[in-house]
Scaffold this active site. Sequence first.
Site, PDB file in Angstrom:
ATOM      1  N   LYS A 114       0.845  -1.206   0.000  1.00  0.00           N
ATOM      2  CA  LYS A 114       0.000   0.000   0.000  1.00  0.00           C
ATOM      3  C   LYS A 114       0.874   1.248   0.000  1.00  0.00           C
ATOM      4  O   LYS A 114       0.634   2.189  -0.762  1.00  0.00           O
ATOM      5  CB  LYS A 114      -0.904   0.011   1.247  1.00  0.00           C
ATOM      6  CG  LYS A 114      -2.091  -0.919   1.126  1.00  0.00           C
ATOM      7  CD  LYS A 114      -2.849  -1.030   2.449  1.00  0.00           C
ATOM      8  CE  LYS A 114      -3.877  -2.144   2.340  1.00  0.00           C
ATOM      9  NZ  LYS A 114      -4.462  -2.543   3.620  1.00  0.00           N
ATOM     10  N   GLN A 151      -5.061  -1.379   9.656  1.00  0.00           N
ATOM     11  CA  GLN A 151      -4.915  -2.684   9.015  1.00  0.00           C
ATOM     12  C   GLN A 151      -5.595  -3.769   9.862  1.00  0.00           C
ATOM     13  O   GLN A 151      -5.336  -3.886  11.056  1.00  0.00           O
ATOM     14  CB  GLN A 151      -3.418  -3.008   8.841  1.00  0.00           C
ATOM     15  CG  GLN A 151      -3.133  -4.320   8.139  1.00  0.00           C
ATOM     16  CD  GLN A 151      -3.613  -4.340   6.690  1.00  0.00           C
ATOM     17  OE1 GLN A 151      -3.537  -3.348   5.972  1.00  0.00           O
ATOM     18  NE2 GLN A 151      -4.146  -5.472   6.264  1.00  0.00           N
ATOM     19  N   ASP A 188     -11.209   2.937   4.098  1.00  0.00           N
ATOM     20  CA  ASP A 188     -11.623   1.541   3.950  1.00  0.00           C
ATOM     21  C   ASP A 188     -13.140   1.437   3.761  1.00  0.00           C
ATOM     22  O   ASP A 188     -13.650   0.402   3.320  1.00  0.00           O
ATOM     23  CB  ASP A 188     -11.229   0.742   5.216  1.00  0.00           C
ATOM     24  CG  ASP A 188     -10.125  -0.268   4.942  1.00  0.00           C
ATOM     25  OD1 ASP A 188      -9.856  -0.558   3.763  1.00  0.00           O
ATOM     26  OD2 ASP A 188      -9.542  -0.773   5.924  1.00  0.00           O
TER      27      ASP A 188
END
Length: 288
Positions: free
Chosen positions: A51, A95, A118
């Site tokens: 990422k 995460q 997200d």
Amino acid sequence: MNIDGKLIAKNLRDHLAVEVAELKVSHGVQPSLTVIIVGDDPASHVYVKNKIKQTQEIGMISNEIVLPIDTTEEHLLNELEKLNSDNNVHGILVQLPLPKHLNENAVISAINPEKDVDGFHAVNSGKLFNGEEGGLVPCTPQGCILLAKEHLGTDLSGLHAVVIGRSNIVGKPVAMLLLQENCTITIAHSKTKNLAEVCKQADILVAAVGIANFVKADWVKDGATIIDVGINRITSETGVTKLVGDVDYDEVVSKCSAITPVPGGVGPMTIACLLSNTLIAAKKVAYN
Ligand code: NAD
């Protein structure tokens, strides 16, 4: 035929890179993404490294906060509060999965929805459910729709989409997005009866189950479009480890009209869509 997620994701990132550069010139804003990772799960560290690399490659600012496995929830929530109030941070991603002692829902709820790249915050899932504009949409489901459209064109109206899986991360949001595209939706899951018969009705079949090679050729309608979200690591008799999807690719490929391979299908789209969400979040700040 294969739907080439690697290429489609690259094209999307190239397009985003141009927009990032334009935003910097027009508004003096450089989109920035901060990823928080708790603990030392090797797979999570590999994802985060990818990422960061891709964020920087398209000209965005990337920050990483690495916290030890015994981080308290209070400490993590404090970190999020700091990022929420930092005007230079446009996107925040925690995460997952988190270590067991941390409550994922509490952590996700603590992210400012405007920075929740997200798309898991209840405000964003609520907007998706209501069909409201302006929310941040979860990345993997977004990628699934882009891949389906790449093969089927932009109008998915009236197609029957069967989604196997009902997780908050993939199954439910992808079903909501397909509904927004005017598909007829069936959500199948671990308690679904006659799963093969249900899947056989699908013009678009999305598999998000987490079981290697689960979907067989006789579950698939001739000419269906298959979006395989699964990422499963299997070891062959000779000891070779490889990644496979939830769909038995070798069986299904000749039956369907198009399929996303694993690897190289949905996976690369997830990060590209994360970058797209970060740009959306930064533009909101820049234009206000
Ligand atoms: P999950 O475990 O949260 O959900 C799995 C779903 O499958 C559940 O809703 C369950 O009802 C359903 N299911 C389980 N067994 C079943 C059965 N026998 N028959 C029918 N349905 C069954 O998983 P998830 O987070 O939604 O992820 C699903 C898969 O997608 C995993 O392989 C995961 O690694 C992969 N994934 C890939 C990406 C990507 O970027 N490509 C992103 C997220 C998840």
